[in-house]
Design a protein around this motif. Structure first.
Motif, mmCIF file in Angstrom:
data_model
loop_
_atom_site.group_PDB
_atom_site.id
_atom_site.type_symbol
_atom_site.label_atom_id
_atom_site.label_comp_id
_atom_site.label_asym_id
_atom_site.label_seq_id
_atom_site.Cartn_x
_atom_site.Cartn_y
_atom_site.Cartn_z
ATOM 1 N N ARG A 144 -13.888 -3.669 11.063
ATOM 2 C CA ARG A 144 -14.509 -2.505 11.692
ATOM 3 C C ARG A 144 -13.473 -1.522 12.241
ATOM 4 N NH1 ARG A 144 -19.844 -2.850 13.258
ATOM 5 N NH2 ARG A 144 -19.540 -1.989 15.363
ATOM 6 N N GLU A 145 -12.213 -1.901 12.204
ATOM 7 C CA GLU A 145 -11.204 -1.079 12.853
ATOM 8 C C GLU A 145 -11.011 0.271 12.177
ATOM 9 O OE1 GLU A 145 -6.961 -2.500 13.448
ATOM 10 O OE2 GLU A 145 -7.806 -2.728 15.465
ATOM 11 N N GLU A 146 -11.073 0.308 10.859
ATOM 12 C CA GLU A 146 -10.909 1.587 10.167
ATOM 13 C C GLU A 146 -12.075 2.526 10.473
ATOM 14 O OE1 GLU A 146 -9.484 4.708 8.296
ATOM 15 O OE2 GLU A 146 -8.363 2.846 8.655
ATOM 16 N N SER A 147 -13.298 1.983 10.580
ATOM 17 C CA SER A 147 -14.445 2.820 10.954
ATOM 18 C C SER A 147 -14.258 3.394 12.352
ATOM 19 C CB SER A 147 -15.727 1.999 10.894
ATOM 20 O OG SER A 147 -15.979 1.561 9.572
ATOM 21 N N ARG A 149 -11.356 3.933 13.800
ATOM 22 C CA ARG A 149 -10.241 4.886 13.752
ATOM 23 C C ARG A 149 -10.713 6.260 13.297
ATOM 24 N NH1 ARG A 149 -6.364 1.469 12.690
ATOM 25 N NH2 ARG A 149 -7.037 1.192 10.546
ATOM 26 N N ARG A 150 -11.671 6.310 12.387
ATOM 27 C CA ARG A 150 -12.167 7.592 11.885
ATOM 28 C C ARG A 150 -12.916 8.382 12.963
ATOM 29 N NH1 ARG A 150 -13.222 4.578 6.998
ATOM 30 N NH2 ARG A 150 -15.399 4.261 7.628
ATOM 31 N N ARG A 151 -13.393 7.709 13.996
ATOM 32 C CA ARG A 151 -14.118 8.380 15.068
ATOM 33 C C ARG A 151 -13.190 8.894 16.174
ATOM 34 N NH1 ARG A 151 -19.709 6.994 15.921
ATOM 35 N NH2 ARG A 151 -20.567 5.807 14.169
ATOM 36 N N ARG A 154 -6.928 12.231 16.319
ATOM 37 C CA ARG A 154 -5.716 11.884 15.579
ATOM 38 C C ARG A 154 -4.589 11.582 16.551
ATOM 39 N NH1 ARG A 154 -5.330 12.899 10.275
ATOM 40 N NH2 ARG A 154 -3.080 13.185 10.465
#
Length: 415
Positions: A144-147, A149-151, A154
């Motif tokens: 779930r970490e990439e999901s 990160r997208r939120r 930057r």
């Protein structure tokens, strides 16, 4: 394509290696079986075994020659000593029995002992991490970490500016309310907030700590408690803390208030430093939002604390919170130092590069991407050591996505 000449050369090499191996076995058996003439008859072949001639076969032949009474028995031993042989103890008591009665034997022994060379390289000082409890960070499940990160915003180029930006961003996500989400992680919290939900300091800290880890800044939640936390209400507060590469230290970050604490020199403070203070530190807003309006009241929450994975209690631990709850902890410590590894530390291993000694670092930082020796970076964090005579020193550093951490010194001497 392999040429016939190369095939012949390789075949000859294999044949020669096999022959040497056979002769070594015969010679060892002859020595252990006291078959002295067999050993003496192998001299010309044993001389071709340059790897073992000086340190093994020459002394063995000297013993064999004395055993059978040859007049020049010591010549092989003298030859070996002239070439640097010094391992007399490996051949005792046979050498002493064979030559100990010679009038100049003490002189021979001293000559051999003088042959012991200094080591070609000695590592004299190296970095070593301090003992610490296992580091447990507050992260979402890996899948779930990439999901998550997208939120997130930057990341910036530095860890400290990124951490401040995240603290400010989290503080502006919703208005505080004494409501708890019953399950889930920061992704679940963010989804509910998008639908209008409002939560407590626990959820602010979860989003902040898990978000920082998604951006490769080590972080965890901190559970703060007032001095008499075992009774009453409102005795706890939850914040986050993060290891900041730029500062080489842990720093407390309050997601609910969008703030952190500093000392008289404006240096951001970690939890052990805050707990050690007699006077309240000064809170600083991390960005344009929030801030702590009543420093004295909020500073009182630093009387007792737990972090993700550990709790410390130098004077004894009270496991009851507000009469109704048990304070669970994965590890109970007496000293907070064990819960605060310095993540710029590293362990050092000795490795081999091109058949020569080399150093490999094992970073303590969970998001290390490599390392550097004197600024020369390598992903595998392994470097050969100079064998040039003299004293040497180098600076070793861990690399993370935010740059090189504070270096540690390595020293060695080559001869």
């Amino acid at each position: 394509m392999t040429t016939p000449a190369r095939r012949v050369s390789r075949a000859d090499h294999r044949s020669g290696t096999a022959k040497i191996a056979r002769v070594r076995t015969i010679a060892q058996d002859a020595m252990s079986g006291a078959r002295w003439w067999t050993l003496i008859d192998l001299e010309s072949t044993l001389r071709s075994d340059t790897e073992f001639w000086r340190d093994l076969w020459a002394p063995c032949l000297a013993i064999a020659a004395r055993k059978v009474g040859l007049p020049d028995a010591r010549r092989h031993l003298e030859e070996a000593i002239d070439e640097g042989f010094h391992q007399l103890d490996q051949f005792e008591p046979e050498l002493g029995r064979a030559f100990g009665a010679d009038p100049d034997w003490d002189e021979v022994v001293e000559r051999a002992r003088a042959n012991v060379p200094g080591p070609p390289l000695r590592i004299t000082d190296w970095p070593e991490p301090a003992p610490a409890a296992p580091l447990e960070l507050d992260r979402v499940e890996p899948h779930r970490e990439e999901s998550l990160r997208r939120r997130l915003p930057r990341p910036a180029s530095g860890a400290w500016i990124t951490a401040r930006m995240m603290t400010d961003w989290v503080a502006g996500l919703w208005r505080h309310a004494n409501v708890r989400i019953n399950a889930g992680d920061s992704l679940d919290i963010l989804e509910q907030v998008a639908l209008g939900a409002r939560y407590s300091c626990v959820e602010f800290s979860a989003v902040l700590a898990q978000g920082l880890n998604a951006l490769r800044i080590p972080a965890r939640r901190v559970y703060l408690r007032r001095g008499d936390y075992h009774d009453g209400v409102g005795k706890g507060h939850v914040v986050a803390e993060a290891w900041i590469d730029d500062l080489d230290s842990w720093v407390v970050l309050d997601g609910q208030h969008g703030a952190y604490w500093v000392d008289e020199e404006a240096r951001p403070l970690g939890l052990p430093e805050l707990q050690a203070r007699e006077a309240p530190a000064r809170p600083v807003a991390a960005g344009q939002r929030g801030g702590i309006k009543e420093p004295g009241m909020w500073f009182a929450y630093f009387s007792h604390a737990s972090v993700t994975g550990a709790t410390w209690a130098p004077k004894g631990f009270v496991p009851t919170f507000q009469r109704r709850f048990v304070l669970e902890t994965d590890r109970l410590l007496r000293d907070s130092a064990a819960a605060y590894p310095r993540l710029s530390d590293m362990a050092v291993a000795v490795a081999t590069v091109d058949a020569a000694p080399a150093i490999r670092i094992s970073p303590c930082h969970p998001y290390a991407t490599g390392g550097a020796m004197d600024g020369k970076e390598r992903n595998e964090a392994t470097w050969p050591l100079s064998l040039t005579g003299g004293e040497h020193r180098a600076e070793l550093a861990t690399r993370t996505p935010y740059g090189l951490l504070t270096p540690r010194e390595l020293r060695w001497v080559a001869s």
